[in-house]
Design an enzyme around this catalytic site. Structure first.
Site, PDB file in Angstrom:
ATOM      1  N   SER A  39       1.576  -1.540  -7.109  1.00 13.04           N
ATOM      2  CA  SER A  39       1.547  -0.097  -7.362  1.00 13.04           C
ATOM      3  C   SER A  39       1.641   0.282  -8.834  1.00 13.04           C
ATOM      4  CB  SER A  39       2.656   0.608  -6.584  1.00 13.04           C
ATOM      5  OG  SER A  39       3.918   0.301  -7.130  1.00 13.04           O
ATOM      6  N   LYS A  81       8.538   2.889 -10.511  1.00 16.80           N
ATOM      7  CA  LYS A  81       7.476   3.888 -10.677  1.00 16.80           C
ATOM      8  C   LYS A  81       7.644   4.577 -12.021  1.00 16.80           C
ATOM      9  CE  LYS A  81       6.270   3.357  -6.315  1.00 16.80           C
ATOM     10  NZ  LYS A  81       5.192   2.482  -5.969  1.00 16.80           N
TER      11      LYS A  81
END
Length: 185
Positions: A39, A81
């Site tokens: 990701s 993230k």
């Protein structure tokens, strides 16, 4: 001879104290994290080893584009993230352009060739209100997205992240050695 023994004892005490201090600093100020998944590609890749500063947000607040590790309250593992939205921000993506409070904001970590490969809708169009029902990022929360927008489970799916759930800020990628990095913006 006695003086030599005293010197050795003193050095041993300093050595033990130093080891203890290193473990204490490590336990309270830093944590290791191994990237799992794709990701955050290409910024971070699966198997990268990261050093996370656990105390940085004790004295400051996250900044836009910080890379953070956080625990999701409903999951039993941590995520890594990038912070896109801060408390009070109104966010919107239109044709892969980030708008914060109505103003366009560049995302230098997203390479233009990534956008070309994926045909110009890499992030997907949305506003906070469409995703969350709220116009602005709530106080005490951030909005996070993975750099690999097409393959990231992030705030677009599970909503805001409480600042209390942030483990810390990624400061160093130390493995693999040939990719050591301390700058992620």
């Amino acid at each position: 001879m006695k003086e030599k023994k005293k010197k050795h004892k003193s050095m041993l005490k300093w050595f033990i104290a130093s080891i203890f201090l290193i473990f204490m600093v490590r336990a309270f100020f830093f944590s290791n994290y191994v990237v799992e998944g794709h990701s955050m590609n290409p910024t971070l890749e699966q198997g990268n080893f990261l050093m996370v500063n656990k105390m940085v947000y004790a004295f400051s607040k996250p900044e836009r584009f910080d890379i953070v590790v956080f625990s999701h309250p409903e999951e039993k593992f941590n995520y890594v993230k990038r912070v896109i939205g801060l408390p009070g921000d109104q966010l919107e993506y239109i044709k892969d352009q980030l708008y914060v409070n109505g103003e366009p904001v560049l995302e230098p970590f997203i390479a233009s060739d990534q956008l070309k490969v994926f045909g110009g809708n890499f992030t997907g169009d949305f506003s906070l209100e469409e995703l969350t029902g709220k116009e602005k990022v709530p106080k005490g929360h951030v909005f996070v997205i993975g750099d690999n927008r097409l393959n990231s489970l992030d705030s677009r799916h599970f909503g805001y992240v409480s600042m209390e759930d942030i483990v810390g800020k990624v400061h160093v990628r130390y493995w693999p050695f040939d990719e050591i990095n301390t700058t992620f913006k």
